[in-house]
Design a protein around this motif. Structure first.
Motif, mmCIF file in Angstrom:
data_model
loop_
_atom_site.group_PDB
_atom_site.id
_atom_site.type_symbol
_atom_site.label_atom_id
_atom_site.label_comp_id
_atom_site.label_asym_id
_atom_site.label_seq_id
_atom_site.Cartn_x
_atom_site.Cartn_y
_atom_site.Cartn_z
ATOM 1 N N MET A 1 -10.975 14.388 17.357
ATOM 2 C CA MET A 1 -9.832 14.827 16.561
ATOM 3 C C MET A 1 -8.503 14.675 17.308
ATOM 4 N N THR A 2 -8.552 14.726 18.625
ATOM 5 C CA THR A 2 -7.331 14.493 19.396
ATOM 6 C C THR A 2 -6.873 13.050 19.232
ATOM 7 N N MET A 3 -7.837 12.116 19.285
ATOM 8 C CA MET A 3 -7.510 10.702 19.081
ATOM 9 C C MET A 3 -6.978 10.457 17.668
ATOM 10 N N ILE A 4 -7.611 11.077 16.688
ATOM 11 C CA ILE A 4 -7.169 10.913 15.304
ATOM 12 C C ILE A 4 -5.762 11.480 15.126
ATOM 13 N N ALA A 5 -5.480 12.599 15.752
ATOM 14 C CA ALA A 5 -4.138 13.184 15.683
ATOM 15 C C ALA A 5 -3.112 12.252 16.309
ATOM 16 N N GLU A 6 -3.451 11.656 17.446
ATOM 17 C CA GLU A 6 -2.534 10.714 18.105
ATOM 18 C C GLU A 6 -2.265 9.512 17.203
ATOM 19 N N MET A 7 -3.296 9.018 16.552
ATOM 20 C CA MET A 7 -3.132 7.893 15.639
ATOM 21 C C MET A 7 -2.198 8.259 14.484
ATOM 22 N N CYS A 8 -2.434 9.398 13.868
ATOM 23 C CA CYS A 8 -1.615 9.819 12.725
ATOM 24 C C CYS A 8 -0.173 10.080 13.135
ATOM 25 N N GLU A 9 0.016 10.674 14.295
ATOM 26 C CA GLU A 9 1.375 10.929 14.785
ATOM 27 C C GLU A 9 2.100 9.630 15.077
ATOM 28 N N TRP A 10 1.374 8.631 15.606
ATOM 29 C CA TRP A 10 1.992 7.321 15.851
ATOM 30 C C TRP A 10 2.389 6.674 14.538
ATOM 31 N N LEU A 11 1.532 6.731 13.542
ATOM 32 C CA LEU A 11 1.837 6.142 12.234
ATOM 33 C C LEU A 11 3.069 6.802 11.617
ATOM 34 N N ALA A 12 3.104 8.131 11.638
ATOM 35 C CA ALA A 12 4.238 8.842 11.043
ATOM 36 C C ALA A 12 5.531 8.557 11.798
ATOM 37 N N ALA A 13 5.451 8.480 13.129
ATOM 38 C CA ALA A 13 6.647 8.255 13.946
ATOM 39 C C ALA A 13 7.170 6.828 13.842
ATOM 40 N N ASN A 14 6.320 5.903 13.384
ATOM 41 C CA ASN A 14 6.716 4.491 13.325
ATOM 42 C C ASN A 14 6.912 3.982 11.900
ATOM 43 N N GLY A 15 7.141 4.909 10.969
ATOM 44 C CA GLY A 15 7.555 4.523 9.624
ATOM 45 C C GLY A 15 6.438 4.230 8.652
ATOM 46 N N PHE A 16 5.206 4.687 8.932
ATOM 47 C CA PHE A 16 4.076 4.409 8.046
ATOM 48 C C PHE A 16 3.669 5.629 7.230
ATOM 49 N N GLU A 17 4.556 6.605 7.114
ATOM 50 C CA GLU A 17 4.185 7.838 6.425
ATOM 51 C C GLU A 17 3.918 7.617 4.932
ATOM 52 N N ASP A 18 4.491 6.567 4.343
ATOM 53 C CA ASP A 18 4.267 6.291 2.930
ATOM 54 C C ASP A 18 3.187 5.236 2.695
ATOM 55 N N ASN A 19 2.577 4.747 3.761
ATOM 56 C CA ASN A 19 1.490 3.772 3.623
ATOM 57 C C ASN A 19 0.156 4.504 3.579
ATOM 58 N N PRO A 20 -0.595 4.359 2.495
ATOM 59 C CA PRO A 20 -1.853 5.103 2.367
ATOM 60 C C PRO A 20 -2.795 4.887 3.546
ATOM 61 N N LEU A 21 -3.439 5.979 3.944
ATOM 62 C CA LEU A 21 -4.418 5.958 5.025
ATOM 63 C C LEU A 21 -5.767 6.364 4.438
ATOM 64 N N HIS A 22 -6.757 5.489 4.615
ATOM 65 C CA HIS A 22 -8.098 5.713 4.084
ATOM 66 C C HIS A 22 -9.054 6.026 5.231
ATOM 67 N N PHE A 23 -9.537 7.263 5.289
ATOM 68 C CA PHE A 23 -10.612 7.606 6.225
ATOM 69 C C PHE A 23 -11.931 7.306 5.520
ATOM 70 N N SER A 24 -12.714 6.407 6.104
ATOM 71 C CA SER A 24 -13.930 5.952 5.443
ATOM 72 C C SER A 24 -15.165 6.475 6.162
ATOM 73 N N ARG A 25 -16.162 6.824 5.385
ATOM 74 C CA ARG A 25 -17.397 7.378 5.939
ATOM 75 C C ARG A 25 -18.314 6.267 6.456
ATOM 76 N N PHE A 26 -18.779 6.427 7.678
ATOM 77 C CA PHE A 26 -19.729 5.493 8.283
ATOM 78 C C PHE A 26 -21.143 5.795 7.821
ATOM 79 N N HIS A 27 -21.902 4.731 7.539
ATOM 80 C CA HIS A 27 -23.341 4.838 7.312
ATOM 81 C C HIS A 27 -24.048 3.920 8.299
ATOM 82 N N PRO A 28 -25.233 4.295 8.775
ATOM 83 C CA PRO A 28 -25.920 3.519 9.816
ATOM 84 C C PRO A 28 -26.134 2.057 9.421
ATOM 85 N N LEU A 29 -25.633 1.140 10.266
ATOM 86 C CA LEU A 29 -25.721 -0.286 9.990
ATOM 87 C C LEU A 29 -25.771 -1.080 11.283
#
Length: 385
Positions: A276-304
């Motif tokens: 969750m720390t890594m995910i927070a860093e990613m989201c903070e980078w996106l928001a700080a760099n002008g991507f706050e209006d670009n949809p973010l899709h968190f997708s569920r992994f299934h074993p593959l």
């Protein structure tokens, strides 16, 4: 009737090739005159075969041909091929062998890409050739992405034929998807240019692992992209994907700068990128760099593939990631591969009412006035018509 998996793409109703590839001008970028309508098939007699095209995206070095398309920077000697399996050197010339030979062709809902804020409920003519420039342990389409076009069952479908079929199918766009369009860059470029002339939109569904110059050249013809931001860790990118993080962040910035509508997917894999720390860093980078209006899709992994012993991503993990993204200032955050989740709906960020209700790839209801919320008239980022 034999059942097929959802990773095996349908191939039906496609016409045989009647048009021919003609002419090549490296100075222009890819091809000069693409088609001699009604002519016979013309190929480079000295090239690797019918589905090869000489490519200008290389630099001659003392060690061989340095590919300029992606950060792998493969150096190819005579008879060698790149990590992507789609670029080769023959007779001291640099070729793509992924040109006009898609292994997967289908008409998809645009929501499948996923693109939720670009021409919703429209159909996209979706194509892929074999090959990829990464080697993700979790790849869902490894049967075609981790193989060469020489080793897959392919269609005979040059750019003009792709555009014609897309129009015939009633699609509003062409999506380069399923595998990795960077690996069949020359085919993407020429098809996109023809599609633009016919009024079709071009969609780039990609890992974003591409160099700046070829990406900017392609952006002239791109309308939308979904980039798979696989993690926010250089170490994880190396271990999980065989790549690096910085080029993907550069691609995100370039696509936004070039005016291409952008959505971002993050597949959350237990034990790899679910910190969750890594995910927070990613989201903070996106928001700080002008991507706050670009949809973010968190997708569920299934074993593959090579991670078939892992468990699927817990729903609680995805919900925590979504909460973190919203708190960081990302205005449109979705959950993917979670059937029935209300987090597939679009909420107005101002009044918080549901303005687009989805079930899977189907839109059940839409309450918008053009590009505005139908309840409070707040502008909703995207391309809606």
């Amino acid at each position: 009737m034999k059942k097929i998996s959802k990773r095996q793409f349908f191939r039906s109703g496609l016409l045989s090739l009647k048009d021919a590839v003609s002419g090549f001008n490296p100075a222009e970028g890819i091809t000069n005159k693409l088609f001699d309508l009604g002519g016979v098939n013309k190929t480079h007699a000295e090239g690797p075969g019918k589905f090869s095209m000489e490519s200008p995206w290389y630099e001659a070095t003392s060690k061989g041909a340095l590919c300029l398309i992606c950060p792998n920077e493969c150096v190819l000697r005579e008879g060698g091929e790149g990590i992507c399996r789609t670029h080769v050197v023959k007779d001291d010339k640099f070729y793509t062998i992924a040109y006009g030979n898609p292994c997967s062709v289908h008409s998809d809902p645009i929501e499948k890409k996923p693109l939720f804020h670009f021409l919703p409920a429209s159909k996209s003519f979706s194509i892929a050739t074999a090959g990829c420039n990464l080697s993700c342990l979790n790849c869902q389409n490894w049967e075609i992405s981790q193989r060469s076009p020489k080793d897959t069952s392919n269609l005979d479908m040059f750019p003009e034929q792709v555009v014609r079929q897309a129009v015939k199918a009633g699609c509003k766009s062409i999506a380069f998807t399923y595998t990795e369009p960077v690996a069949f860059y020359e085919y993407v470029f020429d098809t996109s240019r023809l599609a633009r002339d016919r009024g079709l939109k071009n969609l780039f569904i990609s890992n974003g692992y591409i160099n700046e110059r070829p990406l900017r050249s392609l952006c002239k013809y791109l309308d939308a992209a979904n980039i798979d931001l696989k993690s926010f860790s250089a170490e994880t990118y190396s271990k999980l994907n065989g790549g690096s993080l910085k080029p993907i962040l550069n691609s995100l910035e370039i696509l936004k700068e070039e005016g291409v509508w952008l959505e971002i997917t993050n597949l959350v894999i237990p034990g790899y990128n679910d910190n969750m720390t890594m995910i927070a860093e990613m989201c903070e980078w996106l928001a700080a760099n002008g991507f706050e209006d670009n949809p973010l899709h968190f997708s569920r992994f299934h074993p593959l593939y090579k991670l078939d012993s892992l468990e699927s991503t817990p729903l609680e993990t995805l919900e925590r990631a979504r909460d973190i993204a919203l708190k960081a200032g990302i205005r449109y955050v979705y959950l993917g591969n979670v059937p029935g989740s209300s987090a597939q709906n679009t909420h107005c960020p101002d009044c918080n009412k549901v303005i687009i209700e989805r079930q899977g790839f189907t839109i059940l209801s839409k309450n918008m006035n053009g590009n505005a919320c139908g309840f409070c008239n707040a502008e909703i980022a995207g391309v809606w018509e």
